[in-house]
Design a protein around this motif. Structure first.
Motif, short mmCIF file in Angstrom:
data_model
loop_
_atom_site.label_atom_id
_atom_site.label_comp_id
_atom_site.label_asym_id
_atom_site.label_seq_id
_atom_site.Cartn_x
_atom_site.Cartn_y
_atom_site.Cartn_z
N THR A 28 0.80 -1.22 0.00
CA THR A 28 0.00 0.00 0.00
C THR A 28 0.83 1.26 0.00
N PHE A 29 2.16 1.15 -0.07
CA PHE A 29 3.01 2.33 0.05
C PHE A 29 2.66 3.37 -1.00
N SER A 30 2.47 2.96 -2.22
CA SER A 30 2.24 3.92 -3.30
C SER A 30 0.90 4.62 -3.19
N SER A 31 0.01 4.14 -2.36
CA SER A 31 -1.28 4.79 -2.17
C SER A 31 -1.34 5.59 -0.88
N SER A 32 -0.22 5.65 -0.17
CA SER A 32 -0.18 6.27 1.15
C SER A 32 0.59 7.59 1.13
N ALA A 33 -0.01 8.63 1.69
CA ALA A 33 0.75 9.83 1.99
C ALA A 33 1.69 9.51 3.14
N MET A 34 2.85 10.15 3.14
CA MET A 34 3.88 9.87 4.14
C MET A 34 4.34 11.16 4.80
N GLY A 35 4.89 11.01 6.00
CA GLY A 35 5.38 12.18 6.70
C GLY A 35 6.59 11.87 7.54
N TRP A 36 7.31 12.91 7.85
CA TRP A 36 8.41 12.85 8.82
C TRP A 36 8.05 13.76 10.00
N PHE A 37 8.29 13.25 11.18
CA PHE A 37 8.10 14.00 12.41
C PHE A 37 9.34 13.83 13.25
N ARG A 38 9.49 14.69 14.26
CA ARG A 38 10.65 14.56 15.15
C ARG A 38 10.25 14.92 16.57
N GLN A 39 11.01 14.38 17.51
CA GLN A 39 10.78 14.68 18.91
C GLN A 39 12.12 14.84 19.61
N ALA A 40 12.31 16.04 20.14
CA ALA A 40 13.52 16.34 20.91
C ALA A 40 13.27 16.04 22.38
N PRO A 41 14.32 15.81 23.15
CA PRO A 41 14.14 15.51 24.58
C PRO A 41 13.36 16.61 25.28
N GLY A 42 12.35 16.21 26.03
CA GLY A 42 11.56 17.16 26.78
C GLY A 42 10.58 17.98 25.98
N LYS A 43 10.46 17.65 24.68
CA LYS A 43 9.54 18.41 23.83
C LYS A 43 8.51 17.49 23.21
N GLU A 44 7.43 18.09 22.72
CA GLU A 44 6.42 17.31 22.04
C GLU A 44 6.89 16.97 20.61
N ARG A 45 6.29 15.91 20.09
CA ARG A 45 6.58 15.54 18.71
C ARG A 45 6.09 16.65 17.78
N GLU A 46 6.88 16.96 16.76
CA GLU A 46 6.51 18.02 15.84
C GLU A 46 6.64 17.58 14.39
N ALA A 92 17.10 15.38 17.40
CA ALA A 92 15.84 14.77 17.79
C ALA A 92 15.81 13.33 17.31
N VAL A 93 14.81 12.61 17.77
CA VAL A 93 14.48 11.32 17.16
C VAL A 93 13.52 11.60 16.02
N TYR A 94 13.85 11.10 14.85
CA TYR A 94 13.04 11.33 13.66
C TYR A 94 12.22 10.08 13.35
N TYR A 95 10.93 10.30 13.11
CA TYR A 95 9.99 9.22 12.83
C TYR A 95 9.37 9.40 11.45
#
Length: 124
Positions: A28-46, A92-95
């Motif tokens: 299903t990858f080709s039918s899925s929109a994708m995103g990158w997010f990140r979360q730094a220590p002590g902060k919310e995911r952005e 950050a940790v990148y997701y």
């Protein structure tokens, strides 16, 4: 079910570059929109960047616009994030994340599948 595995993180000096990859399982990858997010220590995911299913639409957070490039290769079921001119505040940790639909979104609660994350550390 979609499984996402990020790679490419590491330690880099300020001003350097890294390219993150996100390998997706399933057909299903080709039918899925994708995103990158990140979360730094002590902060919310952005939100970092998003791309539509065909790659024709991209969107970036203001903090990375002009420095990061999101892209995808549907033949390889892989999402990329080219990160240039890195700054210590990019640490950050990148997701990567996938939607069940093809329209891109900045909102993390619009994403249905998430990878385990990869650490990016930028030293000053």
């Amino acid at each position: 079910q979609v499984q996402l595995v990020e790679s490419g993180g590491g330690l880099v000096q300020a001003g350097g570059s890294l390219r993150l990859s996100c390998a997706a399982s399933g057909r299903t990858f080709s039918s899925s929109a994708m995103g990158w997010f990140r979360q730094a220590p002590g902060k919310e995911r952005e939100f970092v960047a998003t791309i539509s299913r065909g790659g024709g639409t991209t969107d970036y957070a203001d903090s990375v616009k002009g420095r990061f490039i999101i892209s995808r290769d549907n033949a390889k079921n892989t999402l990329y994030l080219q990160m240039n001119s890195l700054k210590p505040e990019d640490t950050a940790v990148y997701y990567c994340a996938a939607r069940r639909v093809g329209f891109s979104s900045r909102l993390d609660n619009n994403y249905d599948y998430w990878g385990q994350g990869t650490q990016v550390t930028v030293s000053s």
